[in-house]
Structure formats: C-alpha cells, structure tokens
Design a protein around this motif. Structure first.
Motif, PDB file in Angstrom:
ATOM      1  N   THR A   4       0.832  -1.206   0.000  1.00 54.22           N
ATOM      2  CA  THR A   4       0.000   0.000   0.000  1.00 54.22           C
ATOM      3  C   THR A   4       0.866   1.255   0.000  1.00 54.22           C
ATOM      4  O   THR A   4       0.352   2.364  -0.036  1.00 54.22           O
ATOM      5  CB  THR A   4      -0.906   0.008   1.245  1.00 54.22           C
ATOM      6  N   GLN A   5       2.190   1.063   0.081  1.00 52.81           N
ATOM      7  CA  GLN A   5       3.136   2.179   0.099  1.00 52.81           C
ATOM      8  C   GLN A   5       4.051   2.056  -1.118  1.00 52.81           C
ATOM      9  O   GLN A   5       3.805   1.251  -2.013  1.00 52.81           O
ATOM     10  CB  GLN A   5       3.958   2.159   1.399  1.00 52.81           C
ATOM     11  N   LYS A   6       5.138   2.827  -1.124  1.00 55.26           N
ATOM     12  CA  LYS A   6       6.093   2.771  -2.234  1.00 55.26           C
ATOM     13  C   LYS A   6       7.196   1.764  -1.919  1.00 55.26           C
ATOM     14  O   LYS A   6       8.381   2.080  -1.866  1.00 55.26           O
ATOM     15  CB  LYS A   6       6.690   4.155  -2.482  1.00 55.26           C
ATOM     16  N   ASP A   7       6.785   0.532  -1.701  1.00 58.73           N
ATOM     17  CA  ASP A   7       7.719  -0.558  -1.432  1.00 58.73           C
ATOM     18  C   ASP A   7       7.597  -1.596  -2.548  1.00 58.73           C
ATOM     19  O   ASP A   7       6.682  -1.547  -3.369  1.00 58.73           O
ATOM     20  CB  ASP A   7       7.403  -1.205  -0.078  1.00 58.73           C
ATOM     21  N   PHE A   8       8.518  -2.563  -2.533  1.00 64.86           N
ATOM     22  CA  PHE A   8       8.417  -3.652  -3.499  1.00 64.86           C
ATOM     23  C   PHE A   8       7.162  -4.482  -3.243  1.00 64.86           C
ATOM     24  O   PHE A   8       6.494  -4.922  -4.171  1.00 64.86           O
ATOM     25  CB  PHE A   8       9.655  -4.552  -3.414  1.00 64.86           C
ATOM     26  N   MET A   9       6.877  -4.731  -1.960  1.00 62.59           N
ATOM     27  CA  MET A   9       5.695  -5.518  -1.598  1.00 62.59           C
ATOM     28  C   MET A   9       5.368  -5.270  -0.122  1.00 62.59           C
ATOM     29  O   MET A   9       6.065  -4.531   0.572  1.00 62.59           O
ATOM     30  CB  MET A   9       5.933  -7.008  -1.868  1.00 62.59           C
ATOM     31  N   LEU A  34      12.343  -5.492   6.746  1.00 60.18           N
ATOM     32  CA  LEU A  34      12.327  -6.778   6.049  1.00 60.18           C
ATOM     33  C   LEU A  34      13.133  -6.716   4.759  1.00 60.18           C
ATOM     34  O   LEU A  34      13.854  -7.669   4.415  1.00 60.18           O
ATOM     35  CB  LEU A  34      10.888  -7.193   5.775  1.00 60.18           C
ATOM     36  N   LEU A  35      13.024  -5.598   4.025  1.00 64.64           N
ATOM     37  CA  LEU A  35      13.811  -5.434   2.803  1.00 64.64           C
ATOM     38  C   LEU A  35      15.297  -5.449   3.126  1.00 64.64           C
ATOM     39  O   LEU A  35      16.100  -6.065   2.399  1.00 64.64           O
ATOM     40  CB  LEU A  35      13.437  -4.132   2.102  1.00 64.64           C
ATOM     41  N   LYS A  36      15.694  -4.795   4.211  1.00 65.23           N
ATOM     42  CA  LYS A  36      17.100  -4.763   4.602  1.00 65.23           C
ATOM     43  C   LYS A  36      17.616  -6.168   4.899  1.00 65.23           C
ATOM     44  O   LYS A  36      18.713  -6.543   4.463  1.00 65.23           O
ATOM     45  CB  LYS A  36      17.281  -3.860   5.822  1.00 65.23           C
ATOM     46  N   GLU A  37      16.817  -6.960   5.613  1.00 59.66           N
ATOM     47  CA  GLU A  37      17.267  -8.319   5.951  1.00 59.66           C
ATOM     48  C   GLU A  37      17.304  -9.204   4.710  1.00 59.66           C
ATOM     49  O   GLU A  37      18.240  -9.990   4.526  1.00 59.66           O
ATOM     50  CB  GLU A  37      16.344  -8.931   7.006  1.00 59.66           C
ATOM     51  N   LEU A  38      16.299  -9.082   3.852  1.00 60.78           N
ATOM     52  CA  LEU A  38      16.281  -9.883   2.630  1.00 60.78           C
ATOM     53  C   LEU A  38      17.451  -9.540   1.716  1.00 60.78           C
ATOM     54  O   LEU A  38      17.970 -10.402   1.002  1.00 60.78           O
ATOM     55  CB  LEU A  38      14.956  -9.661   1.886  1.00 60.78           C
ATOM     56  N   SER A  39      17.912  -8.278   1.763  1.00 58.28           N
ATOM     57  CA  SER A  39      18.982  -7.809   0.872  1.00 58.28           C
ATOM     58  C   SER A  39      20.362  -7.907   1.512  1.00 58.28           C
ATOM     59  O   SER A  39      21.324  -7.360   0.967  1.00 58.28           O
ATOM     60  CB  SER A  39      18.706  -6.351   0.468  1.00 58.28           C
ATOM     61  N   LYS A  40      20.496  -8.588   2.620  1.00 54.44           N
ATOM     62  CA  LYS A  40      21.754  -8.669   3.361  1.00 54.44           C
ATOM     63  C   LYS A  40      22.862  -9.345   2.564  1.00 54.44           C
ATOM     64  O   LYS A  40      22.601 -10.126   1.643  1.00 54.44           O
ATOM     65  CB  LYS A  40      21.544  -9.443   4.673  1.00 54.44           C
ATOM     66  N   GLU A  77       4.740 -15.256  10.146  1.00 49.13           N
ATOM     67  CA  GLU A  77       4.756 -15.163  11.605  1.00 49.13           C
ATOM     68  C   GLU A  77       5.906 -14.272  12.080  1.00 49.13           C
ATOM     69  O   GLU A  77       5.767 -13.523  13.049  1.00 49.13           O
ATOM     70  CB  GLU A  77       4.880 -16.557  12.212  1.00 49.13           C
ATOM     71  N   TYR A  78       7.049 -14.352  11.383  1.00 50.19           N
ATOM     72  CA  TYR A  78       8.177 -13.489  11.731  1.00 50.19           C
ATOM     73  C   TYR A  78       7.931 -12.054  11.287  1.00 50.19           C
ATOM     74  O   TYR A  78       8.241 -11.099  12.013  1.00 50.19           O
ATOM     75  CB  TYR A  78       9.450 -14.018  11.064  1.00 50.19           C
ATOM     76  N   ALA A  79       7.371 -11.870  10.109  1.00 48.45           N
ATOM     77  CA  ALA A  79       7.305 -10.540   9.492  1.00 48.45           C
ATOM     78  C   ALA A  79       6.147  -9.683   9.983  1.00 48.45           C
ATOM     79  O   ALA A  79       6.171  -8.461   9.784  1.00 48.45           O
ATOM     80  CB  ALA A  79       7.204 -10.698   7.969  1.00 48.45           C
ATOM     81  N   LYS A  80       5.155 -10.259  10.614  1.00 48.52           N
ATOM     82  CA  LYS A  80       3.907  -9.539  10.893  1.00 48.52           C
ATOM     83  C   LYS A  80       4.092  -8.308  11.775  1.00 48.52           C
ATOM     84  O   LYS A  80       3.287  -7.365  11.705  1.00 48.52           O
ATOM     85  CB  LYS A  80       2.874 -10.477  11.531  1.00 48.52           C
ATOM     86  N   ASP A  81       5.129  -8.257  12.595  1.00 48.06           N
ATOM     87  CA  ASP A  81       5.344  -7.118  13.493  1.00 48.06           C
ATOM     88  C   ASP A  81       6.537  -6.264  13.077  1.00 48.06           C
ATOM     89  O   ASP A  81       7.064  -5.494  13.886  1.00 48.06           O
ATOM     90  CB  ASP A  81       5.534  -7.612  14.932  1.00 48.06           C
ATOM     91  N   ARG A  82       6.968  -6.397  11.816  1.00 46.95           N
ATOM     92  CA  ARG A  82       8.129  -5.647  11.336  1.00 46.95           C
ATOM     93  C   ARG A  82       7.757  -4.805  10.127  1.00 46.95           C
ATOM     94  O   ARG A  82       6.859  -5.161   9.355  1.00 46.95           O
ATOM     95  CB  ARG A  82       9.276  -6.603  11.016  1.00 46.95           C
ATOM     96  N   SER A  83       8.477  -3.724   9.956  1.00 47.11           N
ATOM     97  CA  SER A  83       8.188  -2.819   8.845  1.00 47.11           C
ATOM     98  C   SER A  83       8.745  -3.382   7.541  1.00 47.11           C
ATOM     99  O   SER A  83       9.671  -4.208   7.536  1.00 47.11           O
ATOM    100  CB  SER A  83       8.801  -1.442   9.106  1.00 47.11           C
ATOM    101  N   CYS A  84       8.220  -2.880   6.430  1.00 47.32           N
ATOM    102  CA  CYS A  84       8.716  -3.307   5.118  1.00 47.32           C
ATOM    103  C   CYS A  84      10.186  -2.938   4.949  1.00 47.32           C
ATOM    104  O   CYS A  84      10.956  -3.692   4.340  1.00 47.32           O
ATOM    105  CB  CYS A  84       7.878  -2.669   4.014  1.00 47.32           C
TER     106      CYS A  84
END
Length: 631
Positions: free
Chosen positions: A328-333, A445-451, A435-442
């Motif tokens: 709903t924002q300017k994120d990938f997903m 999550l993008l930072k961790e995925l792009s590590k 379950e892990y992502a539900k309480d974290r910002s996009c």
C-alpha cells in the motif's frame, strides 16, 4: 469438439439429484473413474460403469467410494503387504471433468464414450495419506495462521487498514506453466542442429505449422470447453524446423511447446495440470505426434520446466478484494509478501525434495545453464521497475497497473513435479515467514532480505545472501555462488538428505500436522527407492547400449591422430563399464553400492558417471569428426 457434450461438473453441481439428472441426460457418459494422487504424484484411473455409480451414489459422494489393495498407489511404509488396504473418498470441493474417447462411439447416442473423472482422497487405517489431503490441510493451516496474524498484529492492521474481523475469506491463488517436447515417431535427435537452433533462438515464439499447429489449437479449444481458461500456447526455445515431404505433410517434427492457463485455487491448479497433461497427450496422438513431459529428454538441449506461481488475497466483508503481497506504500511488496518470500527462501532445503524429485529433473538443473539451482530471489532495481531476472530461483512478479496480479514465480519445478506437494510445502514455509514478518516494517524486512553474507539477521541465516539483481550464472563464479547462496544438491539422494540435516526446517512442514512424520518418512523412502531403482534398471542399461554403439572406424596404422583419439574413447568406455584387474568399472561399482545400501557412494558415483559419459560423448565426436571416411 462437440458442444452437445458435457465437459465439466462444477463443485456446486456435485449433489445427488443433479449428478443423477446429468448422467441420465448424457448416457454417453458410460463410466466413472476414481482419480487419487499418491505421494509420488501418480494418479489412479479406473473404469466403473456409470449405472453402478448411480445405484450407489450416496456411498460415492459421502462414504468410501472404493478400495484398493495398495498396489495401485505408491505409499511406502504405509500401504505395506501385511496392511495394504487403501480406501478412496471423493473430493466434492473441486471441478469434476468428463474425458471422452473419440475413437469409441456410444451405440445409443453416436457420441464419444465419456468417463466422469472423480478426484479422490486416499485413506489408510482411516487416516488420509495422499497428496490432495496434504494440500487441503496446508491451505487450512495457512488460512488460520494468517487470520491469527491479523488478530494479533497491530502492525498489519495499520499497514492494510483492516483487521481480522473485516475479512470474509482468504483466497490462495496459483498456476503452473506446462512445457513439453513433441516429435514425429521417426524424428531423429540431431543434437548439434538442435543446439545451434537453440543458440540462435530460431524457434522461441515462432509460428507453429501443420499438425503441431492443429494439435495446439485443438488443445486450447478443448481447454476452453472444460472451463480451464487457457491464456496462450506457443513454441519454446528448443526444436528444429520440420521438413515438408512430397505429400505436403511436415515430417521430422521435433519441437518444444508451452501451454499456460489462468490461476485458480491450489487443489484446482493440481487437477488442471494433471488433466491438461492427459489432454495434450490424447490430442497430439490423434495427429500422430509423440509427447514427452520429461524434464530433460535431450542432453545439451533445453529441458522442460513448469514455473509455479502463487499468491494470497483476502475478500473483505465490504466486497473488496486485496492482494496481500501488494504494497500500500512505495515498497516492493507488503510485509506479508516479504515474510512469505523469506519463509520460502529460508526453508527451501526441505521444500526442494518436493520440487525436484527425480534423476531426470537433476539433469535439467546444471550450474550456469537453463534452470535455477541457487536459493536466491530478485525483486527489481526499484519498486516501479519490476524484476525480470530469469536466473534466480524465485522472483517477485508485479505490475503497478494490476495490483491483483502481484505474485511469486518459482522457476525450479518441472512437468513431473508433484504440484500438490510443491504448493503445500510453499504454503507452510510462507506461514513461517509471515509469523516473523507480521510485526516488522517493510523497510526492516527489505534490509534483511537484501543482506550480504556475514551480515547479522534475526530470521534469515547469517552466512548467506538471499537476493540479487545480477545474473546468477554469469556474474558469480561457482565458489561465489556457493558462498552467497549455499551448495545446491546434484542428486536425488543429496536432496532428500535435507530432511535429516535440517530438523528445524522439517518442523515448519510438520506444523499443524500437515506433513506428518509418517508422510515424510514414506515420501523419503519412496524417492530413495525410485532413485536407485531407476539408476540400476534404466540409466545404466541405457548408457551401456549407448557405449556399445561407439564403434571403431579407422584402420590401424594409417593416422596416428585417429589411433590416439580412439584410445581416449576406449579408455573412457573401459572406465565406465568394464571390470579389469585394476578394479571395477563405474557401473559395476555403482551396482555394488546399491546392493550394500551405500547411498553416499552411489550418489558420488552417479555424478562421476555423468561426468565420464559427457567426456566420452565429446571424445567420440572428436574422433568421428577427424575421420576421412566412415568404413
């Protein structure tokens, strides 16, 4: 193709009164067939008179429709010799199809004889043990845990603007893309010609002609009649141009094709795939063309994949439908999209045995070639420029103008992947990630995925990377690929060892008892048996026949180069299949490993066997190319 036939029974029509009425209105439907999918992906087929089905319709609809002794299904460690009885129960939550035998006419109606195909569950000792049931339970687990996440997470409520109380229904959507090879019975496989055509991309999306065109068009028309909603049929990258003979017919057909259709629910996706495969075979046979769905029917030539798409949506009580992966924002997903993707990537080692489960499939998964082997994803360079990286395992597919189409595309499956179990394992991994992502910002999550490898991470593994926008084949060395994305399995045995190597990831599959211990043990035992039996009874004998076809043509003493080239061929032939005073040939060494149940040795030897066979083929080609005459 007759419009006076009935092709589909929709799930809302699957009640006693309607079924009896339709069958009496269409007496050409002479049989019913109970179609269950075992753990290895085999589908059962029976011929039960429709009259018997009508007489016992209550039992077929609401009880156990039939029994088998277990020999017709592959359920190792479950349907054993001393406890083999397996019961079948109809699934009334999906469409039922009518298959027609166009070569046999019903005497009363002069219409083709039809068989009503009834998708079924398999029960052993009262417990469901089949692929369809596992997918049913995986969908249920995903739905319940997703609703729980919306109830518990204030972050999700803020991000999406609604809560669990606003959700009317969770909808999981999926689809597959079916690739296959088609040939004339007499067509020969000129590997060099095929390879050249592939490199020049002469066939990809080019025009189909003759019998191939007719077969493709008839298949698409029939799919529409069955309500499968085809999207396209086209030529794939492999193949050579057929030749026109003196009778005006094309001969020497050898082409790779693809057929796609619209997304649907997961179970319906599995049923569509099985049905379309059978439909393709039947239609192309009528045009005197052979079809193979093998993952890699020809060495050095493009294999056949079956890209699998998956997404999750919710229907709200106010009538709106929302794609949960779309941002709903300017994120990938969205955070749910990130969590789903991260769950698949983190747990892919135990998903992979359900995706790549055969010797043939591993022939397609080669380093730096046509299909992905590295556990890595791609999102795109920025949110408004979608990724089209074809070298990664799983990618984000999105279009800013079509938010409902946001989904993931898994590129590793092949036409013999058990789609029911593949999607089941994806859903369980997605649940873990959400379950892990539900309480974290996009952004988090993008930072961790792009590590980068070595960067700290809460969910993903520290020593690995999981995202790249580079070409995985060309921009990384073998060593870098393994350092960034892990070591990929090269054999069925290396793949199924993940079940013992990653117990914490197997626990993700076992959540809510979706993949029980018994099911995983049975599946593992079945793949193991299929793996070594195929090596012993199919792969080695085929290689022996090929080796014996490599004949000597030159005369001794004429040209030293010919003798040297032939000596190399001979050394490789002996190393592969001949016992000498220096030791066993590789084939016999492998057969000895099978007898001893030494699967580590067998797996390593299988890789060596393929390496030496490739060396032998190249050596024999060089030998023949250097000859002036073939005597």
């Amino acid at each position: 193709m007759r419009k006076d036939l009935i092709y589909t029974f929709k799930k809302e029509d699957l009640n006693k009164e309607n079924l009896i009425q339709k069958l009496k209105e269409h007496p050409e439907i002479r049989f019913v067939s109970l179609a269950a999918v075992d753990l290895i992906g085999h589908e059962t087929d029976t011929k039960i008179p429709a009259s018997l089905f009508i007489d016992n319709i209550e039992t077929y609809l609401h009880g156990f429709a039939a029994q088998t002794d277990g020999s017709s299904v592959f359920l190792p460690k479950i349907a054993t010799l001393n406890n083999a009885k397996v019961d079948m129960k109809a699934d009334t939550d999906v469409c039922w199809f009518v298959e027609y035998n166009v070569d046999l006419k019903d005497a009363e109606t002069e219409k083709p004889v039809g068989t009503l195909k009834i998708p079924c569950y398999l029960y052993h000792d009262g417990i469901p043990v089949d692929s369809r049931h596992i997918l049913t339970e995986a969908e249920k687990s995903f739905t319940e845990n997703l609703l729980k996440a919306f109830r518990e997470s204030e972050n999700l409520k803020r991000e999406f603007g609604f809560s669990a109380d606003d959700i009317d229904k969770v909808e999981i959507t999926s689809a597959t893309e079916l690739e296959f090879w088609v040939k004339s019975p007499s067509a020969s496989s000129d590997i060099d010609a095929l390879s050249t055509s592939q490199e020049l991309k002469e066939q990809y999306w080019s025009k189909t002609r003759g019998a191939v065109r007719s077969a493709v068009e008839e298949t698409l028309i029939l799919m529409e009649l069955y309500g499968i909603e085809p999207e396209m049929g086209h030529k794939e990258v492999g193949g050579v141009r057929a030749k026109l003979n003196d009778d005006g017919r094309f001969e020497g057909v050898l082409e790779q094709l693809e057929i796609d259709w619209k997304y649907s629910s997961p179970k319906q996706t599995g049923d569509y795939e099985l049905f379309v495969r059978n439909l393709v075979r039947e239609v192309f046979i009528r045009y005197r063309l052979e079809v193979t769905f093998l993952a890699k029917p020809l060495d050095r030539i493009a294999g056949s994949g079956e890209h699998t798409h998956i997404s999750a949506l919710v229907k709200l009580k106010d009538g709106r439908r929302v794609n949960l992966f779309n941002t709903t924002q300017k994120d990938f997903m969205s955070s749910i999209g990130y969590g789903s993707l991260m769950g698949i990537l983190k747990n892919y080692e135990v998903i992979n045995p359900f995706v790549t489960s055969s010797n043939e499939a591993f022939k397609r998964l080669k380093k730096g070639y046509e299909a992905p082997i590295s556990i890595v994803s791609s999102l795109g360079y920025q949110p408004d420029i979608p990724s089209r990286n074809r070298t990664i395992l799983i990618g984000l597919i999105r279009d800013e103008n079509s938010p409902m189409a946001t989904r993931f595309e898994l590129r590793a499956p092949n036409p013999h992947t058990n789609t029911f179990l593949c999607i089941s394992s994806l859903l369980m991994a997605m649940t873990d990630g959400i379950e892990y992502a539900k309480d974290r910002s996009c952004a988090e999550l993008l930072k961790e995925l792009s590590k980068e490898p070595g960067d700290d991470a809460e969910y993903l593994e520290k020593e690995r990377a999981y995202r790249t926008e580079k070409d995985v084949y060309d921009d990384f060395s073998d060593e870098d690929r393994e350092r960034f994305f892990g070591i990929a399995p090269e054999t069925v045995y290396e793949n199924i060892r993940a079940f013992s190597q990653y117990p914490e990831k197997v626990a993700v599959l076992k959540r809510d008892d979706v993949f029980s211990e018994k099911i995983i043990d049975s599946y593992e035992d079945g793949l193991l048996y299929k793996w070594y039996t195929e090596i012993d009874h199919r792969i080695i004998p085929n290689f022996v026949s090929e080796i014996r076809s490599f004949k000597k043509f030159h005369k001794d003493g004429e040209f030293l180069d010919d003798r040297a080239n032939w000596d190399k061929v001979e050394r490789l032939k002996i190393a592969l299949m001949k016992n000498t005073d220096k030791g066993k040939g590789i084939f016999n060494y492998m057969r000895h490993a099978i007898l001893k149940h030494d699967y580590d040795t067998l797996s390593d030897s299988q890789k060596l066997m393929y390496e030496k066979m490739n060396e032998l083929r190249l050596a024999y080609k060089e030998y023949k190319n250097n000859l002036l005459d073939l005597l």
